[in-house]
Design an enzyme around this catalytic site. Structure first.
Site, mmCIF file in Angstrom:
data_model
loop_
_atom_site.group_PDB
_atom_site.id
_atom_site.type_symbol
_atom_site.label_atom_id
_atom_site.label_comp_id
_atom_site.label_asym_id
_atom_site.label_seq_id
_atom_site.Cartn_x
_atom_site.Cartn_y
_atom_site.Cartn_z
ATOM 1 C CG HIS A 150 0.931 -1.634 1.568
ATOM 2 N ND1 HIS A 150 1.521 -2.849 1.608
ATOM 3 C CD2 HIS A 150 2.165 -1.001 2.598
ATOM 4 C CE1 HIS A 150 3.039 -2.898 1.878
ATOM 5 N NE2 HIS A 150 3.132 -1.707 2.366
ATOM 6 C CD GLU A 151 2.322 2.412 4.006
ATOM 7 O OE1 GLU A 151 2.440 2.208 5.133
ATOM 8 O OE2 GLU A 151 2.826 2.100 2.830
ATOM 9 C CG HIS A 177 2.737 -1.573 7.124
ATOM 10 N ND1 HIS A 177 3.486 -3.008 7.355
ATOM 11 C CD2 HIS A 177 3.011 -1.136 5.836
ATOM 12 C CE1 HIS A 177 4.245 -3.143 6.308
ATOM 13 N NE2 HIS A 177 4.116 -2.083 5.586
ATOM 14 C CD GLU A 222 6.621 -3.297 3.194
ATOM 15 O OE1 GLU A 222 5.705 -3.299 2.493
ATOM 16 O OE2 GLU A 222 6.740 -2.827 4.494
HETATM 17 ZN ZN LIG Z 1 4.729 -1.170 3.451
#
Ligand SMILES: [Zn+2]
Length: 307
Positions: A92-93, A96, A157
């Site tokens: 997830h990071e 980003h 997100e």
């Molecule tokens: Zn996030």
């Protein structure tokens, strides 16, 4: 901006960074390396030199700077239930960083800053008072703070969740563990009664929403995961295990509550009995003087309670 952010974080965490020889640091580093190796077909990933920094702190948080610096708190390492959830979080990071969310967010905050500046200049031109200028500055600082403290919007997100789940699938993680992490966070949040992990929770969409979104994305990610030459997925779905565990815990809690309530009622009954006026025993003709029923009961209760 990334360079600035990096030196700010390095200064902030300089005394709490965990040594690279620490097993926790090594575990995260290994997972990041596996993620990077397994998804090398994405040009952005292979060109980024990923470096890991594990911060010793209870915060449940992790973030990745666009230049590949991965920061993760030991609080996050303790919050994840296993390696698959950790791969999902790192995915997830990294997502980003890959999608360039920081730049997107930064340009948005510049627009907001500019707009607020125009608005304030207009107000000041109409009504040039010092008090207003102070108020204006306060509003502006709040706006900037609001944007920087909420690093990514819900849309970004959701995007990072989607890409992160795919990255985790390519790294052969059990992607079904992704939504479980957010269910755990939901329970954690409810038990604490308030969002106590501002950096992560308050900036991330409501857990229920993302659990639903992730559940929808799991089948697609599983297809991607099926291409792994790794051992297959565990038979038991972590989501099912989680539901069963929660149900068991809730049932046990209810049972405990019932027992505690019964004990409380019993204690109250005995207290009422003890507080009743105690008259001396009336000897029955023809029998030995005995302790009255009430007295006998309270004596017995007292003995029982004292045990
Ligand atoms: Zn996030």
């Amino acid at each position: 901006m990334t360079k600035e952010a990096l030196s700010k974080y390095m200064e902030e965490f300089k005394d709490s960074l965990i040594a690279p020889s620490d097993p926790r640091h090594q575990a995260v580093e290994l997972l990041v390396r596996i993620l990077a190796e397994r998804i090398q077909d994405i040009a952005e990933i292979s060109s980024v030199p990923w470096t890991v920094h594990v911060v010793d702190g209870p915060t449940i948080n992790a973030f990745v700077l666009p230049n590949g610096k991965v920061f993760i708190f030991t609080g996050m390492l303790e919050a994840v239930a296993g390696i698959h959830q950790l791969v999902f979080i790192l995915g997830h990071e990294i997502a980003h960083a890959l999608i360039g969310h920081a730049a997107e967010q930064a340009s948005l905050s510049h627009v907001v800053e500019l707009l607020s500046l125009i608005l304030l200049t207009a107000i000041w031109a109409i009504c040039p008072r010092d008090s207003l200028a102070v108020l204006g500055q306060w509003i502006q600082s709040k706006l900037v703070q609001f944007l920087f403290n909420r690093p990514f919007s819900r849309k970004l997100e959701a995007e990072a969740d989607q890409v992160g789940l795919r990255l985790a699938a390519k790294a052969c993680a059990d992607v079904r563990a992704g939504p479980v992490f957010w269910q755990q966070m939901e329970i954690y949040d409810q038990l604490r009664g308030e969002p106590t992990i501002p950096e992560w929770l308050s900036t991330h969409p409501s857990h229920q929403n993302r659990v639903r979104q992730l559940d929808r994305l799991v089948p697609e990610a599983l297809e991607l995961r099926a291409r792994c030459d790794f051992p297959g997925l565990p038979k038991a779905d972590p989501r099912v295990i989680f539901h069963q565990t929660v149900k068991l815990l809730l049932d046990n809690a209810k049972k405990q509550e019932k027992i505690a309530q019964e004990e409380k009622n019993e204690k109250r009954r005995s207290e009422v009995m003890l507080s009743l006026p105690q008259s001396p025993p009336v000897p029955t003709p023809g029998s030995q003087p005995q302790l009255g029923g009430l007295q006998a009961t309270s004596a017995l209760l007292q003995t029982l309670l004292s045990k």
